[in-house]
Write a protein that holds these residues in place. Structure first.
Motif, PDB file in Angstrom:
ATOM      1  N   ASP A 117     -13.787  -2.588 -85.216  1.00  0.00           N
ATOM      2  CA  ASP A 117     -15.232  -2.774 -85.297  1.00  0.00           C
ATOM      3  C   ASP A 117     -15.971  -1.522 -84.836  1.00  0.00           C
ATOM      4  O   ASP A 117     -15.830  -1.084 -83.695  1.00  0.00           O
ATOM      5  CB  ASP A 117     -15.633  -3.972 -84.423  1.00  0.00           C
ATOM      6  N   SER A 119     -19.251  -1.427 -84.900  1.00  0.00           N
ATOM      7  CA  SER A 119     -20.488  -1.958 -84.306  1.00  0.00           C
ATOM      8  C   SER A 119     -21.740  -1.365 -84.954  1.00  0.00           C
ATOM      9  O   SER A 119     -21.710  -0.350 -85.630  1.00  0.00           O
ATOM     10  CB  SER A 119     -20.516  -1.719 -82.801  1.00  0.00           C
ATOM     11  N   ASP A 124     -21.232  -7.181 -86.438  1.00  0.00           N
ATOM     12  CA  ASP A 124     -20.250  -6.951 -85.375  1.00  0.00           C
ATOM     13  C   ASP A 124     -19.207  -8.045 -85.405  1.00  0.00           C
ATOM     14  O   ASP A 124     -19.458  -9.164 -85.851  1.00  0.00           O
ATOM     15  CB  ASP A 124     -20.926  -6.960 -83.991  1.00  0.00           C
ATOM     16  N   TRP A 132     -17.343 -13.256 -86.801  1.00  0.00           N
ATOM     17  CA  TRP A 132     -18.298 -12.183 -87.066  1.00  0.00           C
ATOM     18  C   TRP A 132     -19.706 -12.646 -86.683  1.00  0.00           C
ATOM     19  O   TRP A 132     -20.019 -13.826 -86.671  1.00  0.00           O
ATOM     20  CB  TRP A 132     -18.284 -11.753 -88.542  1.00  0.00           C
ATOM     21  N   ARG A 146     -18.087  -1.963 -91.701  1.00  0.00           N
ATOM     22  CA  ARG A 146     -18.154  -1.855 -90.239  1.00  0.00           C
ATOM     23  C   ARG A 146     -16.769  -1.925 -89.604  1.00  0.00           C
ATOM     24  O   ARG A 146     -16.600  -1.584 -88.436  1.00  0.00           O
ATOM     25  CB  ARG A 146     -19.042  -2.949 -89.655  1.00  0.00           C
TER      26      ARG A 146
END
Length: 329
Positions: A117, A119, A124, A132, A146
């Protein structure tokens, strides 16, 4: 893609069952799964809807003499969600947070999404393997970016390697709530269950693979098996909850549940009491039907396409149809 109102309504109904704490407990599923936090008003509505649904399901099971453990996925409409929904916008009109589940499997290996991740930018991964969290209007492709995955309709690139469906033996599946989608156009909604699967001709898949707890995410779909014109009743106790990774349950026999991404169709069938599958034959309750015999035909299909059970891996939303016929001399 489903209509937004229908998906959210179905998500609301299913969410209540998670509020009640139901789900596959009898098969050794561990606790500790993560559910999204909803507003008090939404949670109350979900609980009320779930109570009505659960009561109806219990009554039906009582009438049939079966036991209903409350594990429900609103299978009457596969376009469903299983996470507690939140509102589409805050009271002040700003975008609210949506949450759901996601599993990405590339060449039989599940990605560790939280560790990948990056972010930010509206998406996220939470502190568990599959949850998620996103702002509204984030596409599936944007969310996958991401975690370092470039998702296109017919290709997927990860860590510098591109998988393309134009390559023989390579198949890419993007499914949200059991429905095939285009990742570049579908927008994630609260409660969405996302499965991304890349299969290659030379992948080495361990079957049945790693167990995925029901509180996290699992695969489910429909199955109809007809032998000499008679449909097999998987709601019978002999077919219920025989295997941790694949099973029918709760006295329900139309929809199967799989707790791994690496469940082949022949593993699924072999897990059922009295059923055995080989390359050319299927055995049901002591009778073997062999397709090499001139008087026997066996059709095995998933979503209306012929498959080889030993090579086909079940995916969320799959509808399995098996027809076995033996003509009389």
């Amino acid at each position: 893609m489903f209509g937004i109102s229908k998906r959210r309504l179905l998500a609301l109904l299913v969410a209540g069952l998670f509020v009640l704490g139901a789900g596959c407990a009898g098969l050794g599923a561990s606790e500790g799964g993560s559910n999204a936090t909803a507003t008090d008003e939404t949670t109350a509505a979900a609980t009320e809807a779930a109570t009505t649904e659960h009561a109806s399901s219990t009554e039906q099971s009582a009438e049939s003499g079966s036991h209903d453990d409350g594990h429900d996925h609103s299978h009457d409409a596969e376009e469903t969600s299983t996470s507690t929904p939140t509102s589409a916008a805050d009271a002040d009109g700003t975008d609210a947070t949506a949450t759901g589940k996601m599993t990405v499997v590339v060449a039989a290996d599940e990605l560790d999404l939280p560790s990948r991740d990056e972010s930010g930018d509206g998406f996220d991964m939470a502190n568990d393997p599959h949850t998620w969290v996103a702002e509204s209007n984030v596409t599936l492709a944007e969310s996958l970016s991401r975690v370092g995955v470039d998702a296109q309709a017919n290709s997927l690139t990860i860590d510098g390697e591109t998988y393309d469906e134009s390559t023989n033996g390579t198949d890419i599946y993007y499914r949200v709530n059991g429905e095939e989608v285009d990742p570049t156009t579908v927008t994630l909604e609260d409660g969405d269950q996302v499965w991304v699967t890349v299969e290659t001709a030379d992948m080495n898949a361990a079957v049945p693979g790693n167990y995925i707890d029901n509180e996290q995410q699992h695969v489910h779909g429909g199955m109809t098996v007809t032998v000499d014109g008679e449909e097999v009743d998987f709601s019978r106790s002999k077919y219920q909850s025989n295997d941790r990774h694949f099973h029918f349950e709760g006295g329900e026999g139309e929809y199967w549940h799989a707790h791994s991404s690496n469940i082949t169709l022949d593993y699924a069938l072999d897990s059922l009491n009295g059923v055995n599958v080989t390359e050319d034959s299927i055995t049901f309750n002591g009778t073997t039907y062999d397709s090499s015999e001139s008087d026997t035909t066996i059709a095995i299909e998933v979503d209306d396409e012929r498959v080889q059970p030993s090579e086909y891996f079940l995916k969320d939303g799959d509808d399995v149809q098996i027809t076995i016929e033996r003509t009389e001399d």
